[in-house]
Scaffold this motif. Sequence first.
Motif, mmCIF file in Angstrom:
data_model
loop_
_atom_site.group_PDB
_atom_site.id
_atom_site.type_symbol
_atom_site.label_atom_id
_atom_site.label_comp_id
_atom_site.label_asym_id
_atom_site.label_seq_id
_atom_site.Cartn_x
_atom_site.Cartn_y
_atom_site.Cartn_z
ATOM 1 N N ARG A 157 0.845 -1.204 0.000
ATOM 2 C CA ARG A 157 0.000 0.000 0.000
ATOM 3 C C ARG A 157 0.883 1.257 0.000
ATOM 4 N NH1 ARG A 157 -4.895 -0.590 -0.650
ATOM 5 N NH2 ARG A 157 -6.014 -2.419 0.029
ATOM 6 N N GLN A 158 1.984 1.200 0.748
ATOM 7 C CA GLN A 158 2.928 2.324 0.763
ATOM 8 C C GLN A 158 3.524 2.518 -0.626
ATOM 9 O OE1 GLN A 158 3.635 4.429 3.252
ATOM 10 N NE2 GLN A 158 5.103 5.540 2.012
ATOM 11 N N ARG A 159 3.903 1.419 -1.268
ATOM 12 C CA ARG A 159 4.460 1.495 -2.617
ATOM 13 C C ARG A 159 3.437 2.103 -3.572
ATOM 14 N NH1 ARG A 159 8.881 -0.105 -4.730
ATOM 15 N NH2 ARG A 159 8.996 -0.257 -6.979
ATOM 16 N N MET A 160 2.177 1.689 -3.444
ATOM 17 C CA MET A 160 1.127 2.209 -4.310
ATOM 18 C C MET A 160 0.934 3.711 -4.090
ATOM 19 S SD MET A 160 -2.746 0.768 -4.842
ATOM 20 C CE MET A 160 -3.425 1.462 -3.352
ATOM 21 N N SER A 161 1.049 4.171 -2.846
ATOM 22 C CA SER A 161 0.856 5.602 -2.570
ATOM 23 C C SER A 161 1.998 6.449 -3.130
ATOM 24 C CB SER A 161 0.703 5.838 -1.070
ATOM 25 O OG SER A 161 1.925 5.654 -0.399
#
Length: 145
Positions: free
Chosen positions: A113-117
């Motif tokens: 999710r961090q990578r996606m953000s």
Amino acid sequence: MNGLREAEPTGEREVGPELRGRLTRSELPRTNDYKQAGERFRLMEEWERDDLVANFIANIGEATHEVQQRMVWHLLMCEDELGNRVGEGLGITADDVRHLEPLPKQTFTDSERQRMSNLGKNGPRDVEGLTMTHCVPNERVVVKR
């Protein structure tokens, strides 16, 4: 895009060995396909990365724009350089696909999710201590015998 459909059968009605058993359907345990693919890309030789990017651009370029965008999103989830280079070849930026959500059956860890953000701005994956054997011959190298 419109769900899976079984193709019409072609050729012989029965081929291959006869198998007996039960067919079951089950969800695969959660995997992190993006991390593995991103690390693999980082460990490739430069010429291998160049070939892979060129192949993605040529093949994904034949798809609809919607599919091209989704594929750039997936590639950015793997590795920034891969997604950005393929996106550049297709005329698609990380900003163009940032709004896309994971596919309905995808479950993400906090790190994903961090990578996606930070899509497209995560920097290269850490591959320190990892090695890969290269089984693809470099056709650009002339071997003198």
